[in-house]
Structures are given as C-alpha cells and as structure tokens.
Design a protein around this motif. Sequence first.
Motif, PDB file in Angstrom:
ATOM      1  N   ALA A 108       0.811  -1.226  -0.120  1.00  9.33           N
ATOM      2  CA  ALA A 108       0.123   0.090  -0.087  1.00  9.33           C
ATOM      3  C   ALA A 108       0.968   1.307  -0.042  1.00  9.33           C
ATOM      4  CB  ALA A 108      -0.825   0.021   1.381  1.00  9.33           C
ATOM      5  N   GLY A 109       0.272   2.381  -0.803  1.00  7.28           N
ATOM      6  CA  GLY A 109       1.174   3.632  -0.868  1.00  7.28           C
ATOM      7  C   GLY A 109       1.542   4.059  -2.060  1.00  7.28           C
ATOM      8  N   ASP A 110       2.230   5.113  -2.136  1.00  3.21           N
ATOM      9  CA  ASP A 110       2.848   5.533  -3.455  1.00  3.21           C
ATOM     10  C   ASP A 110       4.240   4.931  -3.973  1.00  3.21           C
ATOM     11  OD1 ASP A 110       0.852   7.372  -3.617  1.00  3.21           O
ATOM     12  OD2 ASP A 110       2.002   8.924  -2.409  1.00  3.21           O
ATOM     13  N   TRP A 111       4.457   4.588  -5.278  1.00  2.29           N
ATOM     14  CA  TRP A 111       5.572   3.982  -5.842  1.00  2.29           C
ATOM     15  C   TRP A 111       6.048   4.643  -7.029  1.00  2.29           C
ATOM     16  CZ3 TRP A 111       7.749  -0.345  -3.404  1.00  2.29           C
ATOM     17  CH2 TRP A 111       7.004  -1.002  -2.664  1.00  2.29           C
ATOM     18  N   LEU A 112       7.038   4.442  -7.573  1.00  2.00           N
ATOM     19  CA  LEU A 112       7.658   4.946  -8.709  1.00  2.00           C
ATOM     20  C   LEU A 112       8.117   3.835  -9.495  1.00  2.00           C
ATOM     21  CD1 LEU A 112       9.634   8.207  -7.576  1.00  2.00           C
ATOM     22  CD2 LEU A 112       7.605   8.204  -8.675  1.00  2.00           C
ATOM     23  N   ILE A 113       7.601   3.493 -10.631  1.00  2.00           N
ATOM     24  CA  ILE A 113       7.746   2.500 -11.357  1.00  2.00           C
ATOM     25  C   ILE A 113       8.546   2.748 -12.837  1.00  2.00           C
ATOM     26  CG2 ILE A 113       5.841   1.123 -10.445  1.00  2.00           C
ATOM     27  CD1 ILE A 113       4.244   1.686 -13.129  1.00  2.00           C
ATOM     28  N   SER A 114       9.451   1.828 -12.931  1.00  2.00           N
ATOM     29  CA  SER A 114      10.124   1.974 -14.391  1.00  2.00           C
ATOM     30  C   SER A 114      10.067   0.633 -14.876  1.00  2.00           C
ATOM     31  CB  SER A 114      11.605   2.474 -13.939  1.00  2.00           C
ATOM     32  OG  SER A 114      11.616   3.787 -13.646  1.00  2.00           O
ATOM     33  N   ALA A 115      10.039   0.411 -16.295  1.00  2.00           N
ATOM     34  CA  ALA A 115      10.133  -0.641 -17.157  1.00  2.00           C
ATOM     35  C   ALA A 115      10.472  -0.571 -18.451  1.00  2.00           C
ATOM     36  CB  ALA A 115       8.540  -1.169 -16.988  1.00  2.00           C
ATOM     37  N   VAL A 116      10.997  -1.677 -19.098  1.00  2.00           N
ATOM     38  CA  VAL A 116      11.450  -1.888 -20.291  1.00  2.00           C
ATOM     39  C   VAL A 116      10.550  -2.701 -21.173  1.00  2.00           C
ATOM     40  CG1 VAL A 116      13.712  -0.862 -20.034  1.00  2.00           C
ATOM     41  CG2 VAL A 116      13.259  -3.349 -19.899  1.00  2.00           C
ATOM     42  N   PRO A 117      10.356  -2.378 -22.197  1.00  2.00           N
ATOM     43  CA  PRO A 117       9.406  -3.543 -23.274  1.00  2.00           C
ATOM     44  C   PRO A 117      10.342  -4.528 -23.583  1.00  2.00           C
ATOM     45  CG  PRO A 117      10.196  -1.597 -24.631  1.00  2.00           C
ATOM     46  CD  PRO A 117      10.750  -1.217 -23.226  1.00  2.00           C
ATOM     47  N   VAL A 118       9.346  -5.618 -23.705  1.00  2.00           N
ATOM     48  CA  VAL A 118      10.112  -7.113 -24.071  1.00  2.00           C
ATOM     49  C   VAL A 118       9.526  -7.482 -25.399  1.00  2.00           C
ATOM     50  CG1 VAL A 118      10.676  -9.355 -23.449  1.00  2.00           C
ATOM     51  CG2 VAL A 118      10.723  -7.512 -21.699  1.00  2.00           C
ATOM     52  N   PHE A 119      10.576  -8.004 -26.415  1.00  2.00           N
ATOM     53  CA  PHE A 119       9.896  -8.564 -27.509  1.00  2.00           C
ATOM     54  C   PHE A 119      10.621  -9.836 -27.913  1.00  2.00           C
ATOM     55  CE2 PHE A 119      10.241  -3.948 -27.700  1.00  2.00           C
ATOM     56  CZ  PHE A 119       9.049  -3.525 -28.301  1.00  2.00           C
ATOM     57  N   PRO A 143      12.405 -12.523 -29.666  1.00  2.00           N
ATOM     58  CA  PRO A 143      13.547 -12.495 -30.423  1.00  2.00           C
ATOM     59  C   PRO A 143      13.151 -13.184 -31.701  1.00  2.00           C
ATOM     60  CG  PRO A 143      14.119 -13.892 -28.511  1.00  2.00           C
ATOM     61  CD  PRO A 143      12.825 -13.305 -28.256  1.00  2.00           C
ATOM     62  N   ALA A 144      12.419 -14.157 -31.721  1.00  2.00           N
ATOM     63  CA  ALA A 144      12.106 -15.050 -33.051  1.00  2.00           C
ATOM     64  C   ALA A 144      11.206 -14.412 -33.782  1.00  2.00           C
ATOM     65  CB  ALA A 144      11.127 -16.317 -32.689  1.00  2.00           C
ATOM     66  N   ASN A 145      10.307 -13.287 -33.340  1.00  2.00           N
ATOM     67  CA  ASN A 145       9.401 -12.744 -34.458  1.00  2.00           C
ATOM     68  C   ASN A 145       9.262 -11.508 -34.095  1.00  2.00           C
ATOM     69  OD1 ASN A 145       7.732 -12.580 -32.228  1.00  2.00           O
ATOM     70  ND2 ASN A 145       6.406 -14.524 -32.977  1.00  2.00           N
ATOM     71  N   GLY A 146       9.763 -10.809 -33.067  1.00  2.00           N
ATOM     72  CA  GLY A 146       9.688  -9.495 -32.796  1.00  2.00           C
ATOM     73  C   GLY A 146       8.364  -8.813 -32.255  1.00  2.00           C
ATOM     74  N   ARG A 147       7.570  -9.974 -31.882  1.00  2.00           N
ATOM     75  CA  ARG A 147       6.400  -9.637 -31.398  1.00  2.00           C
ATOM     76  C   ARG A 147       6.471  -8.960 -29.912  1.00  2.00           C
ATOM     77  NH1 ARG A 147       2.611 -12.190 -28.539  1.00  2.00           N
ATOM     78  NH2 ARG A 147       4.116 -14.108 -28.378  1.00  2.00           N
ATOM     79  N   PHE A 148       5.734  -7.926 -29.459  1.00  2.00           N
ATOM     80  CA  PHE A 148       5.761  -7.237 -28.049  1.00  2.00           C
ATOM     81  C   PHE A 148       5.021  -8.520 -27.119  1.00  2.00           C
ATOM     82  CE2 PHE A 148       3.653  -4.808 -24.746  1.00  2.00           C
ATOM     83  CZ  PHE A 148       4.658  -4.438 -24.428  1.00  2.00           C
ATOM     84  N   THR A 149       5.872  -8.756 -26.231  1.00  2.00           N
ATOM     85  CA  THR A 149       5.322  -9.570 -25.139  1.00  2.00           C
ATOM     86  C   THR A 149       5.056  -9.098 -23.794  1.00  2.00           C
ATOM     87  OG1 THR A 149       7.645 -10.246 -24.707  1.00  2.00           O
ATOM     88  CG2 THR A 149       6.661 -11.740 -26.409  1.00  2.00           C
ATOM     89  N   GLY A 150       5.378  -7.874 -23.454  1.00  2.00           N
ATOM     90  CA  GLY A 150       4.965  -7.309 -22.463  1.00  2.00           C
ATOM     91  C   GLY A 150       6.195  -6.441 -21.562  1.00  2.00           C
ATOM     92  N   TYR A 151       6.069  -6.175 -20.363  1.00  2.00           N
ATOM     93  CA  TYR A 151       7.268  -5.463 -19.755  1.00  2.00           C
ATOM     94  C   TYR A 151       7.897  -6.012 -18.577  1.00  2.00           C
ATOM     95  CZ  TYR A 151       5.752  -0.917 -21.946  1.00  2.00           C
ATOM     96  OH  TYR A 151       5.807   0.129 -22.858  1.00  2.00           O
ATOM     97  N   ARG A 152       9.069  -5.721 -18.440  1.00  2.00           N
ATOM     98  CA  ARG A 152       9.897  -6.037 -17.070  1.00  2.00           C
ATOM     99  C   ARG A 152      10.346  -4.759 -16.495  1.00  2.00           C
ATOM    100  NH1 ARG A 152      13.622 -10.723 -19.474  1.00  2.00           N
ATOM    101  NH2 ARG A 152      11.962 -12.292 -20.016  1.00  2.00           N
ATOM    102  N   GLY A 153      10.065  -4.645 -15.171  1.00  2.00           N
ATOM    103  CA  GLY A 153      10.149  -3.556 -14.408  1.00  2.00           C
ATOM    104  C   GLY A 153      10.433  -3.553 -13.038  1.00  2.00           C
ATOM    105  N   THR A 154      10.867  -2.593 -12.137  1.00  2.00           N
ATOM    106  CA  THR A 154      11.002  -2.431 -10.821  1.00  2.00           C
ATOM    107  C   THR A 154      10.115  -1.175 -10.504  1.00  2.00           C
ATOM    108  OG1 THR A 154      12.990  -0.880 -11.358  1.00  2.00           O
ATOM    109  CG2 THR A 154      13.508  -3.220 -11.230  1.00  2.00           C
ATOM    110  N   ALA A 155      10.066  -1.238  -9.032  1.00  2.00           N
ATOM    111  CA  ALA A 155       9.234  -0.420  -8.440  1.00  2.00           C
ATOM    112  C   ALA A 155       9.876   0.173  -7.091  1.00  2.00           C
ATOM    113  CB  ALA A 155       7.804  -0.510  -8.040  1.00  2.00           C
ATOM    114  N   ARG A 156      10.039   1.314  -6.820  1.00  2.00           N
ATOM    115  CA  ARG A 156      10.665   1.876  -5.328  1.00  2.00           C
ATOM    116  C   ARG A 156       9.747   2.941  -4.775  1.00  2.00           C
ATOM    117  NH1 ARG A 156      12.816   6.712  -6.140  1.00  2.00           N
ATOM    118  NH2 ARG A 156      13.425   7.539  -8.417  1.00  2.00           N
ATOM    119  N   ARG A 157       9.771   3.003  -3.507  1.00  2.00           N
ATOM    120  CA  ARG A 157       9.455   4.036  -2.738  1.00  2.00           C
ATOM    121  C   ARG A 157       9.703   5.198  -3.294  1.00  2.00           C
ATOM    122  NH1 ARG A 157       4.470   2.281  -0.724  1.00  2.00           N
ATOM    123  NH2 ARG A 157       4.919   0.159   0.458  1.00  2.00           N
TER     124      ARG A 157
END
Length: 567
Positions: free
Chosen positions: A300-311, A313-327
């Motif tokens: 619970a509470g406020d977070w600052l999140i950062s993430a990078v997209p993941v594709f 490698p076989a077909n270049g299709r977007f598969t989601g994000y991987r990221g971190t969060a901190r207070r």
Amino acid sequence: MRFDDTLDTVLAADLGTPYGVQSVWRQLVDLIGRRRVPPATRAMATLRAIRADVPLPVRAASARAVEFADPPAPLVRLFAQDDISIAIPVLRSARLTAPEWIQLLPDLSPTARSVLRNRRDLGPDVRRALESFGPIDLVLPDGVTQASTEVVDRSVGSIAEPRSGAQNPEMDHSDRITAAASAARPVRPVAQPAEGEDSGPFEIAEVVARIDAFWRHREEAGPVAPPAPPRAEEFRFETDEKGVIRWVDGVSRSALIGLSLDLAREADGAQVDGIAAGAFRRRAGFSTARMLIDGGSDAAGDWLISAVPVFDPANGRFTGYRGTARRPRIDERAEPVRTPTGSPAESLRQLVHELRTPTNAIAGFAEMIETQMLGPVADVYRERANVIRTEARELLGAIDDLDLAARIDSDALALTPDRVALRPLLAAIADDLAPLLELRGSMIALPVEDHVVTGDRRAVERLLSRLMATLVSASVPGERIGVKMALESDRGVAVAVDRPKALADYPGDSVLGIDDEREDATLLGTGFALRLSRNLARELGGSLIIGPATLTLRLPAAVTSQVGQAI
C-alpha cells in the motif's frame, strides 16, 4: 558412435576442475535420462563418484531437465537418494515397473516416500509396499509413543509377494525393509503407572486446559488486532502483452496481480498515471511513473515504477514489460515527470501552432470570397470557397485535437474546476450535430434525467462533443444512439452511450486501434478520437470504458459542501 566411445568422449573432460565435473555430470545425466545410452555400471559409478562435487543447484537443474524424459531406474535411484528438492521432480514423474519401485522404496527417505504416496498412478503392489512403511515413516520425536519396529512384520507382513525378476540387476541393491525399520529411532511404549504412583497430568487434558484459558483471556481482553505487515520498499514485476501484471517478486502478490499499466483511474483501488499508459500504447520504455496502491498490505502507498518493453527475438512480437518499483525518496514526490522542453510533445505543439495560423487565414479569405466582401464573385468560385472554408474548419478541428493530445502528453493541460450540468450540454451538442445526423440518417436519444459533474467546463464540452461526433460518424441509416446517465456513487456519474453497429467488428479496446479513414469519419480517424476522449476523461479524474454494446464515460460527481451529497 558406440556407447563406449560416447562415454569415453564425455569422460575426456578434466575432472580435476569444477567446470569439468559439472560438464560431465550434465552430459551423463542428459544422455542416460533421455535413454540415448544405457545406464551402464561405469557411467552410474562415475555419477555417484562426482555427485558430492557438483553444486546442489546444478543437480537440481539436471533433475528438472529429465523430469518428463522417462529416465531409467538406476538414474531415478541416484536422484531419489539425493536432497529432497532434487528428488521431487523425478519421483513425481518417473515411470518404473512395480518390482523396481518395491526394490527402491527401502532406500528412500520418509519425505521421498511421502511424494510417492501422493501419486495416483502406482499399482496396488506398490501402494501396499508404501503402506508397510507407515510405522517407520511416522516415527515421532523423543518422548512420543510409537510401536516397535517388529510391528512391521507382525501387522503388515512382507512388503509384497516375491516375484521373479523383482530384483533389477542394473539397480543398486540395498538393505531389506527390516534393516530400514531398525534404523528408525526406538522408543519405549507407554507404561502404565505403578500402583500408588502419581501419574501426573494427562497431556491431552493439559492442551484442552490451555485452549480454554486462551479463549477465556480473549473474551476478557477482546480480539487482538493482527500486526501491520512490514512496509515493502521495492519489488520487481512483469506484464503480459496487454500490460497486465502477471508476476511480482518482493511484495504481496494479491495487491498487484491483474493490475493493468493502462488502468483507467477509478475512485477506489489502484491507480497508474498516464506516463505508463502512454508508453504502453507506444510499446516504449518509461521511468518513474506514479503508481498508487490502496489497502492494508505491505504494497500500500505510493510507488515510482520503471520498465522496459520485451520483444520476442524470434518474430519481434511485443510480449510485455519487465520493470522495478521503489518508494519515492524524501527529496522527491511520487508524481508524473513533466515532459521537458524539446520533447516530441512540445515539438508537436509548436507544429500545431504553426499550422493554425495559415489555416485560419485560408478560412478567412474563403469566407470573404463566399460573402463577396471584395466585390462580385461568380457562383462557381463561391461554391469552391464554401468547400475550402468547410474543409479548413475541419482541419482546424483536427489541429485542435492534436494540440489537446500534445498538452495531455506533456502534462501541460490547464483545467479549472467547475460545476457542469450534463443534460443541457448534451442537448446543445445534439443540435450542433444535426446536419451530420441528417446526412447519416441516424438519431440521438437524450436522457430525461440530469446530473452535475465537476471539472473544467470547456474540457467536459470538448470531451462529449468529440465522443458523440465520432459515434455519429460511424452510425448507419436508421440507427438510434441512446444516451443514459446514472449516479453510480456519491463520487461518480456514469454516461452510457450506445455503440454503433459499424464498430461491432472491433471487440473491446481493439476499436482504439482503427487506423484507416472511412467515409464521413473524423479527419484523424475513429481510433484517434476515442483515444483522445479516453485520455481527456482521465485528466478530468474519470475514465472511458469500452464495452461490447456501450461506451461508459465516468466523471466525478459534483458534491455540495452542506450535505455532502452529489446532485
């Protein structure tokens, strides 16, 4: 290549180094586990000799690699006698004959045999053999009564009827069950107290007395509130291709699993600001986006999140994000980062300003020609001037939409809170759309009730006009676009608008991705207009939900300070 040659090649590695030992272990386990070579004595002896020098994570990974490869009995025995974390993957999937299982059981630990008890595909002979280990596997700690190991022979009998071929010559022979039973901790049976001897309190009665004392103390002192969970400071997450968080590490999962980075801001629950939502639509990375989690968990509470997209490698299709969060640190606030000057959004606003001036000039000169302010003009030129003025006005509307989108993206939209009545505003918009309704052959059914929302008057008017114009442009002759309003709570008003049949081919949010320009559609396209409406709704503190039959616009309800109720 013969087996001996293959084994010689594998054993050619330097067993004097940790890398060589691990390499030999992996190769032998893979070859034998997938039955590419037989489990010969030399190979199995090599595995047993180097097992202690192979790190536990490497052995566990090898066991998982052959879990469903149907490894032979000697390799199953090798893993089954190892640490339980290594034995579990093999024991829960190995397929051995009944004699092989019965021969293996005495050499297994009680924990390993408990894994086999949970399997439902073992034969009756193996199950009967497992049951005979009950008095051994269930030996309790010191001071707890247990039958002597002789009970095995008296009550259960032999493990299974001996059969020909029950002993597999390829498997390592082990001691009989009686030897395993004798290895169990011997304990004394419960002795009856002698005559006149104080037997002391009965243990079960003591437990019951403690339970009674606990409930008596609870009734007197009242229920004790559970301690608050420790506050987490950081976590990692992964999303799927729709931006929905599917994996979390470092914080309670219940508060985050299922949360979308493209989440529309609601009155309650989790919130993610427009930085993450905008980056998701562009499949771009983002940094220090704001996330707010409600509730009483450690997340619970406020977070600052950062993430990078993941594709992929076989077909270049977007598969989601991987990221971190901190207070957020003490020297920063958990707010969206304002787009710096010179960003793409600022460049677009500058371009919009440069386009608006000549477009206004073109529209002005066309109006002067049409109204013959500079002298008589032939009818054919007046008609052309009328077309130019009409198209210039449409172009100005598109330029205003681009400017609004750029202001939202750069967090530069200035809003002045006000009270806005929706029913009169919708009626004025319907009058403005009358020529378009006549052209499309459709109609708008306005609601009878009226509700008041809070927000910038011009922004609310722009939002409703763009949304209604887009839906009317997609309507077909004879179609009726109904509008309904309802007060969902003391903080929200819902405006539901029927979805035109022409958009039925685009289920859910896929309508936001319409890129082609169709006849009588808005200049920038239906998808752009709906995305702009949704983003503007978010800036007003509401949301736009696209359903299969309706589009639901939610805006904050106006609340009086005297009674605290929405009107």
